[in-house]
Design a protein around this motif. Structure first.
Motif, short mmCIF file in Angstrom:
data_model
loop_
_atom_site.label_atom_id
_atom_site.label_comp_id
_atom_site.label_asym_id
_atom_site.label_seq_id
_atom_site.Cartn_x
_atom_site.Cartn_y
_atom_site.Cartn_z
N GLN E 93 0.81 -1.21 0.00
CA GLN E 93 0.00 0.00 0.00
C GLN E 93 0.85 1.27 0.00
OE1 GLN E 93 -1.94 1.63 3.24
NE2 GLN E 93 -3.84 2.10 2.14
N VAL E 94 0.43 2.19 -0.86
CA VAL E 94 1.03 3.52 -0.90
C VAL E 94 0.01 4.49 -0.31
CG1 VAL E 94 1.68 5.41 -2.44
CG2 VAL E 94 2.57 3.10 -2.84
N LEU E 95 0.49 5.41 0.55
CA LEU E 95 -0.39 6.44 1.08
C LEU E 95 0.06 7.79 0.53
CD1 LEU E 95 -2.68 7.27 3.03
CD2 LEU E 95 -0.94 7.48 4.82
N VAL E 96 -0.88 8.49 -0.10
CA VAL E 96 -0.60 9.83 -0.63
C VAL E 96 -1.16 10.84 0.36
CG1 VAL E 96 -0.98 11.41 -2.54
CG2 VAL E 96 -0.75 8.95 -2.99
N VAL E 97 -0.30 11.72 0.85
CA VAL E 97 -0.69 12.73 1.84
C VAL E 97 -0.48 14.09 1.20
CG1 VAL E 97 -0.24 13.60 4.16
CG2 VAL E 97 0.19 11.19 3.63
N VAL E 127 -3.86 18.42 5.01
CA VAL E 127 -3.30 18.29 6.37
C VAL E 127 -2.04 19.15 6.50
CG1 VAL E 127 -4.28 16.03 6.85
CG2 VAL E 127 -2.12 16.18 5.62
N GLY E 128 -2.15 20.39 6.03
CA GLY E 128 -1.01 21.32 6.07
C GLY E 128 -0.52 21.58 7.47
N VAL E 129 0.75 22.01 7.58
CA VAL E 129 1.38 22.11 8.89
C VAL E 129 0.87 23.27 9.74
CG1 VAL E 129 3.47 20.99 8.08
CG2 VAL E 129 3.31 23.50 8.03
N ALA E 130 0.11 24.21 9.14
CA ALA E 130 -0.42 25.31 9.95
C ALA E 130 -1.57 24.85 10.83
CB ALA E 130 -0.84 26.47 9.05
N GLY E 131 -2.02 23.62 10.67
CA GLY E 131 -3.04 23.05 11.57
C GLY E 131 -2.65 21.63 11.90
N LEU E 132 -1.62 21.50 12.73
CA LEU E 132 -0.98 20.20 12.99
C LEU E 132 -1.95 19.13 13.44
CD1 LEU E 132 2.38 20.64 14.91
CD2 LEU E 132 2.02 19.80 12.58
N HIS E 133 -3.01 19.53 14.17
CA HIS E 133 -3.94 18.53 14.70
C HIS E 133 -4.57 17.73 13.56
CE1 HIS E 133 -6.22 22.02 13.59
NE2 HIS E 133 -7.35 21.38 13.71
N ARG E 134 -4.69 18.34 12.37
CA ARG E 134 -5.24 17.59 11.24
C ARG E 134 -4.32 16.44 10.86
NH1 ARG E 134 -6.37 22.77 7.37
NH2 ARG E 134 -4.12 22.91 7.75
N LEU E 135 -3.03 16.66 10.94
CA LEU E 135 -2.08 15.59 10.63
C LEU E 135 -1.99 14.59 11.78
CD1 LEU E 135 0.10 14.42 8.76
CD2 LEU E 135 1.76 15.88 9.92
N LEU E 136 -1.90 15.10 13.00
CA LEU E 136 -1.76 14.19 14.14
C LEU E 136 -2.98 13.26 14.24
CD1 LEU E 136 -0.17 16.68 16.70
CD2 LEU E 136 0.98 14.96 15.28
N ARG E 139 -2.23 10.17 12.22
CA ARG E 139 -0.87 9.68 12.40
C ARG E 139 -0.75 8.16 12.29
NH1 ARG E 139 2.82 11.50 17.48
NH2 ARG E 139 4.57 10.06 17.15
N GLU E 140 -1.72 7.45 12.81
CA GLU E 140 -1.60 5.99 12.79
C GLU E 140 -1.66 5.45 11.36
OE1 GLU E 140 -5.87 7.11 13.62
OE2 GLU E 140 -3.87 7.83 14.12
N HIS E 141 -2.34 6.17 10.46
CA HIS E 141 -2.38 5.71 9.07
C HIS E 141 -0.98 5.67 8.45
CE1 HIS E 141 -6.56 6.38 9.54
NE2 HIS E 141 -6.89 6.45 8.26
N LEU E 142 -0.15 6.61 8.85
CA LEU E 142 1.16 6.76 8.21
C LEU E 142 1.98 5.47 8.35
CD1 LEU E 142 2.09 10.32 9.54
CD2 LEU E 142 1.01 9.76 7.36
N ASP E 143 2.00 4.92 9.56
CA ASP E 143 2.84 3.75 9.81
C ASP E 143 2.35 2.49 9.11
OD1 ASP E 143 5.02 4.64 11.32
OD2 ASP E 143 3.82 4.74 13.15
N GLN E 144 1.07 2.51 8.71
CA GLN E 144 0.53 1.30 8.09
C GLN E 144 0.87 1.18 6.61
OE1 GLN E 144 -3.53 1.79 9.19
NE2 GLN E 144 -3.08 1.48 11.35
#
Lengths: 223, 223, 223, 223, 223, 223, 223, 223
Positions: E93-97, E127-136, E139-144
């Motif tokens: 699986q590839v994840l595009v962020v 999930v831009g960095v000016a609203g980190l909570h959107r990325l956090l 977060r668990e998706h990233l590792d999968q």
């Protein structure tokens, strides 16, 4: 008529230039060995015995070599210039205006050059735009010159302000004074090229010599 | 507590931003479809019913779409902004100073933004450095503001001159006004970054919005 | 004494400039609406009834607006200039030299500007350095001018060659003529800034106006 | 009233600046000889006996010259600053946040400057975005400051992240830390200018001084 | 064994590529006529009847030409891709962020490409960095995922933040989203090349295709 | 002896060039009006009745104007060339090698030019380095030419590979084919200038004409 | 659970990184004092006693300081790396391919890094594209690796050629090897970003470390 | 048949190159240790006992190492070259023309290279365009050569002027001679790439070697 060039092997000295352009060739000493500079200066002095000849970008080693060869050489360690022979009669006036203390070497190169090219020269230093009152205090001097050489590093704003105060022909010299996004004088160069004051012309970064040649030619021919 | 984001599929609206930073998210409409902009504005207005929300870089098509959706939208075709909802009480004052007529769109974007972010705004235009008396005539206004937004294209010298006249916090905005070696505003940007006036800060080319957000945050918190 | 500025709302016309610099303000029409240009020209003409006023970068729409407002306006579609009012008496001479056919618009802007700023003007075109005999054939003209404006695109070599043939003060104008690694005139600009001919000064890419202002000020004050 | 400038020959010290902008002139020692720096510091101290004066970019030779002349000078070899005279009462607070160990010299210059310009200063270091928990652990500190100076090299991402967490006015300082395509800090500079966090303003590469002047003016005037 | 190339006159289709690299050639339609694209797609489909073939940068005219020629073509107007033939079995699986709404076209090109190159794909947007909570929050998706494609314009900070949260191999894609000193995506490109998160690799501006090819090759071969 | 130039007012046609350099002047039609191109072509044809004359960068409008004026003109819409008059006898051979389908216009300009300048020409297309077997299949052709013109966009690697396979004099032409960090052909240009294959020379981006002139001069004078 | 960071005053060591990303923090020694590097290495080794820790860009002074502090440190003066502690079990294989002798330091940094990050490593050197047979002779090695690191300076063509021969995931490393228009590795960087071989990803100039981290993560997780 | 490569561990010497391209590999000594250069020279001389082998960019340390190893080595300290073994019979003639005294090292590298690659060489120096008569005085020499190498720094105008005087194939070499906005030779490089003289080809900055290889291949194969 003079021989149009003298071949030194490593250089073809353009002894015909004074006839074409009114002024002898000048030695750009940077990138030349002290010996080469001494050799070309000797040739130029012989070709123009009654006219001062000039070398620019003279470093310490070349200064010593010139002193060893020519007792009468006039050296300026700030402006890194060397002059040999009698100065021409000064006609007209060039005013060199510079923004900061660190721009003084470029201003000094310009001043010596303008004098060798046949005009009176005066210099006003450290009148940067962040303290406008320093410039406004010397405003009347600006209009009395026949040509202006305006030297500035960093943001290079001084020529725009001076060019808005007077209609005297103005040459701007960007300097490499600055750091970071000055990119070795590029910021000042671009600013001067985009000046909103009409009629500002520009030379290469740190090229006090070129600006002064242009200004002297204007001044010595002015009414 | 409010939901920290609302997922529209194409956008995750950051409805938590006002809590973190004091101001709601703003829509940068360039690169978004009119529909997307309308959709996000609707979401933002619902999340912040008692606070004006703002869109910038609103082109003609998006303007019409916003007018169709929101009868009460306030559009500024010069500054390309759209505002919805009640303006906050104005605290403090931002002064927008701009160098030339062509810089007015960027100045207008800044003015609207500052008002939406909670300050009074005043604008002084066409006080470029090639006619210093125009700036000196308004000098006393500068000290009365809590923050300055100084907008200029071409050589970008105005912030250095203003920054030498006053100690009010100053944000410089380079504009893309110019041609040739202005390289789309790069010359003004570099000049402002190298300003010899201490304390001048800079934003992106044509970014009246960003400068005004910074200035408004200073002004509304000033004594 | 005249009022130092007239506030049109969108512009503060610097009616004091002629007193400071000897010449009225000039309208840079690019980036201004046709109405704004007409409005400023009206103001300038009223402030300087006995002196020609100039607009540059006049496009087709602004040309038509000027014709509708001023029956007597002189338009040059090649150089994109508009002139209103009586030309000053011509003193001295500026020679505009250009490298190629595609550089003619910039040369035309320079020629009109120099005339409005009070000198005679002559133009020699298409004397690029790849056919030196074309330039050598007009060599004697060069020395007769009081100032030279040398216009070239592509590699921008013409000012160096001309500057080696004569000592007349020379302003080089790089043009955006070229493609690929000309980068919109950057190649010519850099070449001119690095000219090995002493005294060459440079203006912004395509800035025929600025070069001519400088040259006219030299020429009209020359002996 | 004080004399507006003192002419040292090589410099015109702007002793009027504190009246115009609230703070005395600061000596940028780079490019000046140790003697010149000592001379200007002496003049500034005499003009402002009850206010600390500052020199930045003080290298080892100038440090020794200052110690020889002023027994009481406070030198910071990391931040390369020198301070003479009594510090002003501190009003408000500036927080300096820096991304990595190598950015500490710029952060130190900023901290000393802010204190000399009249605010309390605190510094948080090594909170780069590749280990977000380091930043999130100090999040509450951010909101307590009146102004933030955020220092980062390499990709310069820290100001965007901090600017998304708080609405405190933020000045970003790109540093020359990096290699290769960092191009001496250009990468970080461009990143900060393009920050997606609204209200981020930027200063020149490694210009901790300028950022701190701006931040101190905000903080000391904040409610 | 298959013929290693088929000469269409205007193109030599590399039908041997799947044997060398595991995947058929892909048509970059930009700069090709609709006819040329249809012709090459026909050739590729015949050479690889049991494997999907892909065209990227498909504009409206080419889309219509493909629909006219291939009833079964799958077009994505957002990502500007066209796919013909059966998709391979998805492995890994590839994840595009992606950082913002305006980056979606590049993310869509990446998603389609990864699927055609044989992996599952999932996309997380805005999930831009000016609203980190959107990325956090994701977060668990990233590792999968087996590989990440992280897409961002403007300051390009997102890959650094993601690369600090997970050790999954990460390819960063700078986009041309931005204005002014983004210089068409250069700011984001430089930021990503200077990422402080170890192991971030980068592709050309807007090159969602290339990033996805790399990511798919990782993912389909992962344990 | 022929008159060395013919003055058309807007152009000084260099009718002496064939005597100096062996070939008549060529019209670069871009930036000239259709009328100007027709006019210069007429002059050149009259000056060189027994030798083909060439125009490059001929757009649609100029093509029609040339067809209206010269029934026998040979137009190539791909290479954007126009040829009038009898081709010279072909001596020697130039081989044009190009990397991709999108490079064909530049290759076609080169091919027509080389033929007009007096050599045989052959073209091999779409042999990019990502499918080396396509190039190795034509390797023997390379050694048979007297000069090579190698055309490539994107990363511009083809000249290095070809230059390692043969000692035939090679001119590399970077093209503007690419996107993003190709910066309009700059990436390919820099790559070719830094080629590790000795003896690779380079021309301007998209300058198939210049490369072919050089190559033809080599080929027609080769043993 | 381990403490997420250890504050050394000048650095906040991210001891939590191995948990998040699978690998401990690495010390970039350039710009740090020898003492700082020793200090951080000590902290990292204590936090990860059973795992090798790595420092890169280790100069001579720092090498000696490390040897004085850690008898067992393994130093590589070519790649400028230092390794402390037991290497992890090697899983999978990374192949480092480099174009020229001068690229060896970057290749060595990559090789050591990949081994510390848990894979087998092999290196093939001096297979530049100007002698293709050198590369074709090792072609079979390419397909056997799980990930490729391809290192080249000058025109940076090698990754395009390798990427056309194999489908193994490939990371390209531009080096600063070159002169003149290589601009410190910029030419190679741009070439690699514009590679016509699909799936080539790129890291910063001379960043062998970053490429190897990415490649090792691919290889150790490959089937 | 000779072995196609000899693996020295740090280098794979391409002993097959003379068969493919007609000339043995040349050692670029910059970035190699003196030992490495000696080692490769030994290998090349053994592979080509009856043909001179060449090293370029030989600094003082490498010169001494070569003298210690090869009594008969011919060193040129100006051009920084080293030659071992019998020169080939000279066929045809290359003329090296250079603009200024400071360009002599590049001209000397070109001259030695051309001789080693099998042609006669002559050099004309210091014929810059600011004194055209110096060039016109040697005009007849230009037409007698089979290929020209034209070397110039600063504004790089000489190739355009020479290329307009003769049709002999011409390679232009920009040098890094200059300062400020020459940007290390970039100005001259861009000028040469934009030459208005048809057929001018260009090599990397200071690359006298590459230009001479190309020119020698032309000359030794000319009628």
């Amino acid at each position: 008529m003079q021989d149009p060039l003298i071949d030194l092997g490593f250089a073809r000295v353009d002894t015909h230039r004074a006839q074409r352009t009114g002024d002898p060739e000048v030695v750009f000493a940077q990138g030349k060995s002290p010996d080469q500079t001494v050799h070309i200066m000797t040739t130029l002095q012989q070709a123009h015995p009654d006219r001062a000849v000039l070398a620019t970008r003279v470093d310490d080693r070349t200064s010593r070599a010139l002193q060893d060869s020519f007792a009468e050489v006039r050296l300026d360690p700030v402006g890194r210039t060397a002059v040999l022979g009698p100065l021409p009669k000064a006609v007209g006036q060039v005013l060199v205006v510079c923004a900061g203390t660190s721009d003084l070497p470029v201003a000094a190169e310009a001043a010596t050059t303008a004098r060798v090219f046949g005009t009176e020269v005066d210099t006003i230093s450290d009148v940067g735009v962040a303290g406008l009152h320093r410039l406004l205090a010397v405003r009347e001097h600006l209009d009395q010159a026949n040509a202006l050489v305006v030297v500035a590093g960093m943001e290079g704003a001084l020529p725009s302000v001076v060019g808005g105060l007077t209609g005297v022909p103005l040459v701007a010299v960007p300097t490499s004074v600055g750091y970071g996004a000055s990119f070795g004088g590029l910021a000042a160069l671009l600013a001067m090229l985009n000046s909103c004051a009409p009629g500002v012309t520009v030379v290469n970064i740190d090229n006090g010599f070129g600006a002064a040649v242009h200004a002297a030619r204007i001044a010595r021919n002015a009414r």
